[in-house]
Write an enzyme that holds these catalytic residues in place. Sequence first.
Site, PDB file in Angstrom:
ATOM      1  N   ASP A   1       0.822  -1.219   0.000  1.00 41.38           N
ATOM      2  CA  ASP A   1       0.000   0.000   0.000  1.00 41.38           C
ATOM      3  C   ASP A   1       0.857   1.270   0.000  1.00 41.38           C
ATOM      4  OD1 ASP A   1       0.570  -1.077   2.597  1.00 41.38           O
ATOM      5  OD2 ASP A   1      -0.840   0.314   3.527  1.00 41.38           O
TER       6      ASP A   1
ATOM      7  N   ASP B 150       3.594   3.829   8.681  1.00 40.91           N
ATOM      8  CA  ASP B 150       3.380   2.656   9.528  1.00 40.91           C
ATOM      9  C   ASP B 150       4.431   2.469  10.623  1.00 40.91           C
ATOM     10  OD1 ASP B 150       1.768   2.685   7.361  1.00 40.91           O
ATOM     11  OD2 ASP B 150       1.827   0.534   7.010  1.00 40.91           O
TER      12      ASP B 150
HETATM   13 ZN   LIG Z   1       0.447   0.695   5.282  1.00 38.51          ZN
END
Ligand SMILES: [Zn+2]
Length: 297
Positions: A60, A201
């Site tokens: 992603d 993240d």
């Molecule tokens: Zn991610």
Amino acid sequence: MLGTASQVPTRQRAQNGYLLRWDGTGLLFDPGEGTQRQMLLAGVAASEIDRICLTHFHGDHCLGVPGIVQRLSLDRVAHPVHAHYPASGREYFRRLRNATAFYEVADLREEPVHDDGPVATGDFGTLTARRLEHSVESFGYRLTEPDGRRMLPDRLAAAGITGRFVREVQRAGFVEVDGRRVDLADVSEVRRGQSFAFVMDTRLCDGVFALADGVDMLVIESTFLASEAELARHVGHLTAGDAGRVAAECGVRTLVLTHFSQRYTDPRCFSEEAAAAFGGEIVVAEDLSTIPMPKRR
Ligand SMILES: [Zn+2]
């Protein structure tokens, strides 16, 4: 905001993708799947991209690289484009860059990030990277504009400095007016450079706070809500409440939340949770929206 979903895109949200327009420099962060088409919808040309910054190699955050890289060549983007990514993922980048056959003419320069510290400097200021804590090697980025000076019209007038003498004092640092020396510091003040941080993240760690320290705008993942706090820690992610606490502790001005899990349907929950800790401006990012940097202090 080109995309604001995490792993799974939804009807309203594409996978990640963020373009920062920083004066004349364009920085594309974490282009996920579909970023090329999102750029079209957002009115962003491939030629606006000067740097591609990847935090880590989960899909992603990088599956948009093949499309972007090929588009740079298709559009014959004439300037060099620099790509920053965690050095341990060099092989992933090589594959993404060479995903299919295409005629490569763009000048793409890979500059893998090995450690904490500055990765590039230029007219835009300094781009630095800091290690984050995720399940794979991950770096966040921070862009800091150098401090400048703001001329003070009343002081200039009082000192009798007008026209070319204003340019002179800016250039030389002092000027002689009617036999008197006037220093730049007497007629100007420090104009703090603006700063921006991009934190994806990670679980909470020193890097998050170092990147966000005092920035004008923080774009930060808030994959989860407090109800999933345990899961967030386990898989190396933040909650909206974590993001709010970071913003409060670091004195952030504008907090932009993004990278949402598809399990949540009401975006207001994210801002409410962050607002419990942070009293400043909170934006829950939406695809194809534009968020202005806050005005200079
Ligand atoms: Zn991610």
